[in-house]
Enzyme design. Sequence first.
Site, short mmCIF file in Angstrom:
data_model
loop_
_atom_site.label_atom_id
_atom_site.label_comp_id
_atom_site.label_asym_id
_atom_site.label_seq_id
_atom_site.Cartn_x
_atom_site.Cartn_y
_atom_site.Cartn_z
CE LYS A 38 85.04 35.64 -8.96
NZ LYS A 38 84.57 35.16 -7.85
CD GLN A 94 83.41 31.97 -6.55
OE1 GLN A 94 84.51 32.51 -7.17
NE2 GLN A 94 82.12 32.26 -6.67
CG ASP A 96 85.35 38.13 -2.34
OD1 ASP A 96 85.30 38.67 -3.39
OD2 ASP A 96 85.63 36.79 -2.18
#
Length: 280
Positions: free
Chosen positions: A53, A97, A120
């Site tokens: 990322k 994460q 997300d």
Amino acid sequence: MSARIIDGKGIAQEIRAELAKKVAEMTTQGNQPGLAVVLVGDDPASAVYVRQKRRACEEIGIRSVIHRLPADISQQELLSLVEECNQDKSIHGILVQLPLPDGLNEEEVIEAISPAKDVDGFHPINVGRLQIGKGGSIPCTPAGVVELVRRTGTPIEGKHVVVVGRSNIVGKPAATLFLQENATVTICHSRTKDVAAECRRADILVAAVGRPRLVKKDWIKPGAIVIDVGINRVDGKLVGDVDFDEVKDVAGAITPVPGGVGPMTIAMLMKATVEAALRA
Ligand code: NAD
């Protein structure tokens, strides 16, 4: 007949190039998108994802801030960091994460992220917005799945889509997105009586199960589009949920693993960050 291979890596690269242009314009106008990534503990797979990322951000011109925290951080410290990111005007997207190490409450952390910065799409507000078709952030993997199908040029409207897997991060949102595209959608899961029979009715089949090579040749309607979300490690090699070698002889188009859905997930995260910055 051998299926057309859907080049997720190439399509993701096209999307990244489009985004890089957009970000260059935004940066000139003083609105450079910023993404905060929070990595807790030392899970090796998570570390790889975070590195990918960061690299994607660098390539596109998105400012990335990586917060690496020890596994024994307290829930309160983690929530404070999320709140700092919520308040930081130079940060438009926040990604924690997952999975978090044992002892930390994932749900509470996700709900602490400002819905406007939840790139997300896991915050319950964004989950609800997706259900009622009111935009907001969409989970990156299912967004990538739909984008891959769109880019095959096959219209989705009226097609029968079968999604195998009903997780909150892939299966359910993928089914919702296809419903919004006016497909007829069937969701299969571990208690479905005859998954193979359901799959055989699919014009578009999405496998998001986490079982190596579960989907076989005789599960596929000839000419169907097959999107394999699965990432499984078998004898040190990455394999999908679809038995690629045999299914490719029946399907019309198929994604490989690796090089299919995986690269799209990161491209869609970058897109979500740019869109969050535009909305801000
Ligand atoms: P999950 O474990 O949360 O959900 C799996 C789903 O599969 C469940 O709904 C379960 O009911 C269903 N299932 C299990 N066994 C089944 C069977 N025999 N028949 C039918 N359904 C069955 O998994 P997830 O988080 O949705 O991930 C699924 C796969 O996708 C995993 O391999 C994961 O690594 C991969 N994944 C890939 C990406 C990517 O970027 N490519 C992103 C997320 C997840």
